[in-house]
Design a protein around this motif. Structure first.
Motif, PDB file in Angstrom:
ATOM      1  N   MET A   1      -2.654   8.241  14.620  1.00  0.00           N
ATOM      2  CA  MET A   1      -3.019   7.131  13.732  1.00  0.00           C
ATOM      3  C   MET A   1      -2.543   7.464  12.333  1.00  0.00           C
ATOM      4  O   MET A   1      -3.293   7.449  11.371  1.00  0.00           O
ATOM      5  CB  MET A   1      -4.518   6.893  13.761  1.00  0.00           C
ATOM      6  N   GLY A   2      -1.255   7.823  12.227  1.00  0.00           N
ATOM      7  CA  GLY A   2      -0.745   8.273  10.938  1.00  0.00           C
ATOM      8  C   GLY A   2       0.570   7.628  10.581  1.00  0.00           C
ATOM      9  O   GLY A   2       1.080   6.758  11.270  1.00  0.00           O
ATOM     10  N   GLY A   3       1.112   8.068   9.450  1.00  0.00           N
ATOM     11  CA  GLY A   3       2.373   7.529   8.972  1.00  0.00           C
ATOM     12  C   GLY A   3       2.161   6.340   8.060  1.00  0.00           C
ATOM     13  O   GLY A   3       1.064   6.087   7.567  1.00  0.00           O
ATOM     14  N   GLY A   4       3.237   5.590   7.818  1.00  0.00           N
ATOM     15  CA  GLY A   4       3.156   4.402   6.985  1.00  0.00           C
ATOM     16  C   GLY A   4       2.513   3.263   7.750  1.00  0.00           C
ATOM     17  O   GLY A   4       2.232   3.361   8.939  1.00  0.00           O
ATOM     18  N   ASN A   5       2.251   2.149   7.068  1.00  0.00           N
ATOM     19  CA  ASN A   5       1.594   1.023   7.711  1.00  0.00           C
ATOM     20  C   ASN A   5       2.182  -0.272   7.192  1.00  0.00           C
ATOM     21  O   ASN A   5       3.226  -0.283   6.531  1.00  0.00           O
ATOM     22  CB  ASN A   5       0.077   1.107   7.496  1.00  0.00           C
ATOM     23  N   TRP A   6       1.473  -1.394   7.467  1.00  0.00           N
ATOM     24  CA  TRP A   6       2.043  -2.709   7.161  1.00  0.00           C
ATOM     25  C   TRP A   6       2.211  -2.972   5.672  1.00  0.00           C
ATOM     26  O   TRP A   6       2.872  -3.926   5.280  1.00  0.00           O
ATOM     27  CB  TRP A   6       1.191  -3.814   7.786  1.00  0.00           C
ATOM     28  N   GLY A   7       1.625  -2.136   4.804  1.00  0.00           N
ATOM     29  CA  GLY A   7       1.789  -2.321   3.365  1.00  0.00           C
ATOM     30  C   GLY A   7       3.220  -2.161   2.898  1.00  0.00           C
ATOM     31  O   GLY A   7       3.593  -2.634   1.830  1.00  0.00           O
ATOM     32  N   GLY A   8       4.019  -1.466   3.708  1.00  0.00           N
ATOM     33  CA  GLY A   8       5.432  -1.332   3.368  1.00  0.00           C
ATOM     34  C   GLY A   8       5.682  -0.328   2.256  1.00  0.00           C
ATOM     35  O   GLY A   8       4.859   0.549   1.980  1.00  0.00           O
ATOM     36  N   VAL A   9       6.829  -0.435   1.596  1.00  0.00           N
ATOM     37  CA  VAL A   9       7.234   0.508   0.552  1.00  0.00           C
ATOM     38  C   VAL A   9       7.603  -0.260  -0.710  1.00  0.00           C
ATOM     39  O   VAL A   9       7.773  -1.482  -0.690  1.00  0.00           O
ATOM     40  CB  VAL A   9       8.439   1.362   1.009  1.00  0.00           C
ATOM     41  N   SER A  10       7.697   0.473  -1.815  1.00  0.00           N
ATOM     42  CA  SER A  10       8.224  -0.098  -3.056  1.00  0.00           C
ATOM     43  C   SER A  10       9.437   0.715  -3.489  1.00  0.00           C
ATOM     44  O   SER A  10       9.672   1.820  -2.979  1.00  0.00           O
ATOM     45  CB  SER A  10       7.147  -0.124  -4.146  1.00  0.00           C
ATOM     46  N   PHE A  11      10.204   0.193  -4.455  1.00  0.00           N
ATOM     47  CA  PHE A  11      11.500   0.805  -4.780  1.00  0.00           C
ATOM     48  C   PHE A  11      11.748   0.754  -6.280  1.00  0.00           C
ATOM     49  O   PHE A  11      11.497  -0.267  -6.934  1.00  0.00           O
ATOM     50  CB  PHE A  11      12.612   0.052  -4.041  1.00  0.00           C
ATOM     51  N   ASP A  12      12.212   1.859  -6.820  1.00  0.00           N
ATOM     52  CA  ASP A  12      12.629   1.932  -8.217  1.00  0.00           C
ATOM     53  C   ASP A  12      14.154   2.110  -8.232  1.00  0.00           C
ATOM     54  O   ASP A  12      14.664   3.199  -7.949  1.00  0.00           O
ATOM     55  CB  ASP A  12      11.953   3.121  -8.915  1.00  0.00           C
ATOM     56  N   PRO A  13      14.913   1.054  -8.550  1.00  0.00           N
ATOM     57  CA  PRO A  13      16.374   1.135  -8.484  1.00  0.00           C
ATOM     58  C   PRO A  13      16.972   2.066  -9.530  1.00  0.00           C
ATOM     59  O   PRO A  13      18.051   2.619  -9.320  1.00  0.00           O
ATOM     60  CB  PRO A  13      16.827  -0.311  -8.704  1.00  0.00           C
ATOM     61  N   SER A  14      16.283   2.267 -10.653  1.00  0.00           N
ATOM     62  CA  SER A  14      16.834   3.154 -11.687  1.00  0.00           C
ATOM     63  C   SER A  14      16.796   4.611 -11.238  1.00  0.00           C
ATOM     64  O   SER A  14      17.691   5.399 -11.567  1.00  0.00           O
ATOM     65  CB  SER A  14      16.057   2.986 -12.999  1.00  0.00           C
ATOM     66  N   LEU A  15      15.765   4.994 -10.471  1.00  0.00           N
ATOM     67  CA  LEU A  15      15.663   6.349  -9.943  1.00  0.00           C
ATOM     68  C   LEU A  15      16.309   6.480  -8.563  1.00  0.00           C
ATOM     69  O   LEU A  15      16.683   7.570  -8.145  1.00  0.00           O
ATOM     70  CB  LEU A  15      14.188   6.756  -9.831  1.00  0.00           C
ATOM     71  N   GLY A 103      -2.366  -0.627   2.869  1.00  0.00           N
ATOM     72  CA  GLY A 103      -1.950  -1.481   1.759  1.00  0.00           C
ATOM     73  C   GLY A 103      -0.776  -0.823   1.071  1.00  0.00           C
ATOM     74  O   GLY A 103      -0.582   0.400   1.177  1.00  0.00           O
ATOM     75  N   GLY A 104       0.008  -1.568   0.344  1.00  0.00           N
ATOM     76  CA  GLY A 104       1.228  -1.039  -0.235  1.00  0.00           C
ATOM     77  C   GLY A 104       1.130  -0.721  -1.710  1.00  0.00           C
ATOM     78  O   GLY A 104       0.087  -0.869  -2.343  1.00  0.00           O
ATOM     79  N   THR A 146      -1.866  -4.983  -1.314  1.00  0.00           N
ATOM     80  CA  THR A 146      -0.813  -4.571  -2.233  1.00  0.00           C
ATOM     81  C   THR A 146      -1.015  -5.265  -3.570  1.00  0.00           C
ATOM     82  O   THR A 146      -1.230  -6.481  -3.605  1.00  0.00           O
ATOM     83  CB  THR A 146       0.576  -4.934  -1.663  1.00  0.00           C
ATOM     84  N   PRO A 147      -0.984  -4.541  -4.692  1.00  0.00           N
ATOM     85  CA  PRO A 147      -1.179  -5.176  -6.003  1.00  0.00           C
ATOM     86  C   PRO A 147      -0.036  -6.122  -6.341  1.00  0.00           C
ATOM     87  O   PRO A 147       1.037  -6.076  -5.733  1.00  0.00           O
ATOM     88  CB  PRO A 147      -1.202  -3.981  -6.970  1.00  0.00           C
ATOM     89  N   ILE A 148      -0.280  -6.952  -7.348  1.00  0.00           N
ATOM     90  CA  ILE A 148       0.793  -7.752  -7.941  1.00  0.00           C
ATOM     91  C   ILE A 148       0.801  -7.485  -9.442  1.00  0.00           C
ATOM     92  O   ILE A 148      -0.209  -7.060 -10.011  1.00  0.00           O
ATOM     93  CB  ILE A 148       0.643  -9.265  -7.682  1.00  0.00           C
ATOM     94  N   THR A 149       1.916  -7.709 -10.076  1.00  0.00           N
ATOM     95  CA  THR A 149       2.000  -7.613 -11.532  1.00  0.00           C
ATOM     96  C   THR A 149       2.677  -8.873 -12.054  1.00  0.00           C
ATOM     97  O   THR A 149       3.544  -9.442 -11.384  1.00  0.00           O
ATOM     98  CB  THR A 149       2.764  -6.349 -11.973  1.00  0.00           C
ATOM     99  N   TYR A 150       2.256  -9.301 -13.253  1.00  0.00           N
ATOM    100  CA  TYR A 150       2.814 -10.543 -13.812  1.00  0.00           C
ATOM    101  C   TYR A 150       2.659 -10.527 -15.328  1.00  0.00           C
ATOM    102  O   TYR A 150       1.873  -9.749 -15.888  1.00  0.00           O
ATOM    103  CB  TYR A 150       2.119 -11.776 -13.214  1.00  0.00           C
ATOM    104  N   LEU A 151       3.401 -11.405 -15.987  1.00  0.00           N
ATOM    105  CA  LEU A 151       3.355 -11.538 -17.438  1.00  0.00           C
ATOM    106  C   LEU A 151       2.484 -12.731 -17.794  1.00  0.00           C
ATOM    107  O   LEU A 151       2.709 -13.844 -17.319  1.00  0.00           O
ATOM    108  CB  LEU A 151       4.769 -11.735 -18.000  1.00  0.00           C
ATOM    109  N   GLY A 152       1.462 -12.503 -18.642  1.00  0.00           N
ATOM    110  CA  GLY A 152       0.579 -13.578 -19.062  1.00  0.00           C
ATOM    111  C   GLY A 152       1.194 -14.413 -20.169  1.00  0.00           C
ATOM    112  O   GLY A 152       2.203 -14.031 -20.774  1.00  0.00           O
TER     113      GLY A 152
END
Length: 290
Positions: A1-15, A103-104, A146-152
């Motif tokens: 019952m290990g490893g990654g899950n449905w939250g998926g991954v995120s990516f930083d293109p600069s790094l 969660g991601g 998974t969180p979200i981010t936005y500009l107010g």
């Protein structure tokens, strides 16, 4: 019952880094012949039961949850850190155990990774390049999302998370009070995330297998009216040990039983209602842990 899950991954293109959170937790189960009339010839006895100790913590060596960065240019793991901590274990001097998580994460252009998937009611920010934890905040309940981010409109950046509870990890650790119905939003400034900019909260109400021949399975359920019915309907495809230690509200049990029916559990409408009633009354949040 290990490893990654449905939250998926995120990516930083600069790094060139992909960020993935993982769970390290054993499970127990074995195949046995199905009972007469069962929808399957074989079933998973104990059905994905967690490998937990008497206090409901994973039985293998920590860390039980981790966050890692993979360098897409080389395929190497750039860094890996424990993800999460149980407060009650920290009080005993056990640091950096990590926790199971679902969660991601999200990666921002400002060099941060936000994640709130851990089973400890926390949201965290990590430095993308090093994995150093920069900030943490307590949530109303576990954020298995998974969180979200936005500009107010005011030009500020916000990070938001749905904090509802531990979901399928509800039987790991002491989750008896880990339930909410909250959207929590944090404002970012030059020094990092601030306290919640807005906390929209309305708590959910706190109230709410195996063949009948199995004495072991029968012993883990309260011996009151409705038990035999639960054993007959819920025990055809998996063992009742799977959910006997679970504590949920009445609405959560209703959704769980509806899902079970959708997967092939058979019973009249009245029988299904009685199953829901038994589970809500005897395995609700108010029931003591065994």
């Amino acid at each position: 019952m290990g490893g990654g899950n449905w939250g998926g991954v995120s990516f930083d293109p600069s790094l060139g880094y992909v960020f993935v959170n993982t769970t390290n937790m054993g499970g127990i189960g074995h195949l046995v012949a199905g009972t007469a009339g069962a929808p399957m010839a074989y079933r998973n006895q104990r059905a994905y039961e967690r490998f937990l100790d008497q206090d409901h913590y994973p039985c293998q060596k920590p860390p039980w949850g981790e966050l890692a960065a993979v360098n897409t240019k080389t395929g190497d793991v750039a860094w890996k850190v424990p993800l999460g901590n149980f407060d009650e274990l920290r009080a005993q001097g056990l640091e950096n155990t990590g926790t199971p998580n679902v969660g991601g994460s999200i990666a921002t252009a400002g060099g941060l990774v936000f994640i709130a998937a851990t089973n400890d009611s926390r949201m965290r920010a990590f430095e993308s390049s090093t994995g150093r934890e920069l900030w943490t905040a307590r949530l109303d309940a576990t954020g298995n999302a998974t969180p979200i981010t936005y500009l107010g409109r005011n030009g500020k950046q916000y990070v938001a998370i749905a904090a509802g509870g531990p979901a399928h990890l509800r039987n790991v650790g002491d989750m008896s009070s880990n339930s909410a119905d909250s959207i929590m939003v944090f404002a970012l400034d030059a020094d990092g995330p601030d306290q919640p900019a807005r906390d929209v909260t309305s708590r959910a109400p706190a109230d709410a297998g195996e063949s009948a021949a199995s004495d072991t399975a029968s012993a883990v359920l309260p011996d009151v009216e409705g038990k035999a019915l639960v054993m007959r309907i819920c025990g055809k495809c998996h063992g009742v040990e799977t959910f006997a230690q679970t504590r949920m509200s009445r609405q959560e049990w209703k959704l769980e039983v509806e899902g079970m029916v959708a997967r092939g559990a058979e019973g009249t409408k009245d029988e299904i209602r009685r199953v829901e009633d038994y589970l809500a009354k005897n395995l609700g949040h108010a029931a003591a842990r065994q």
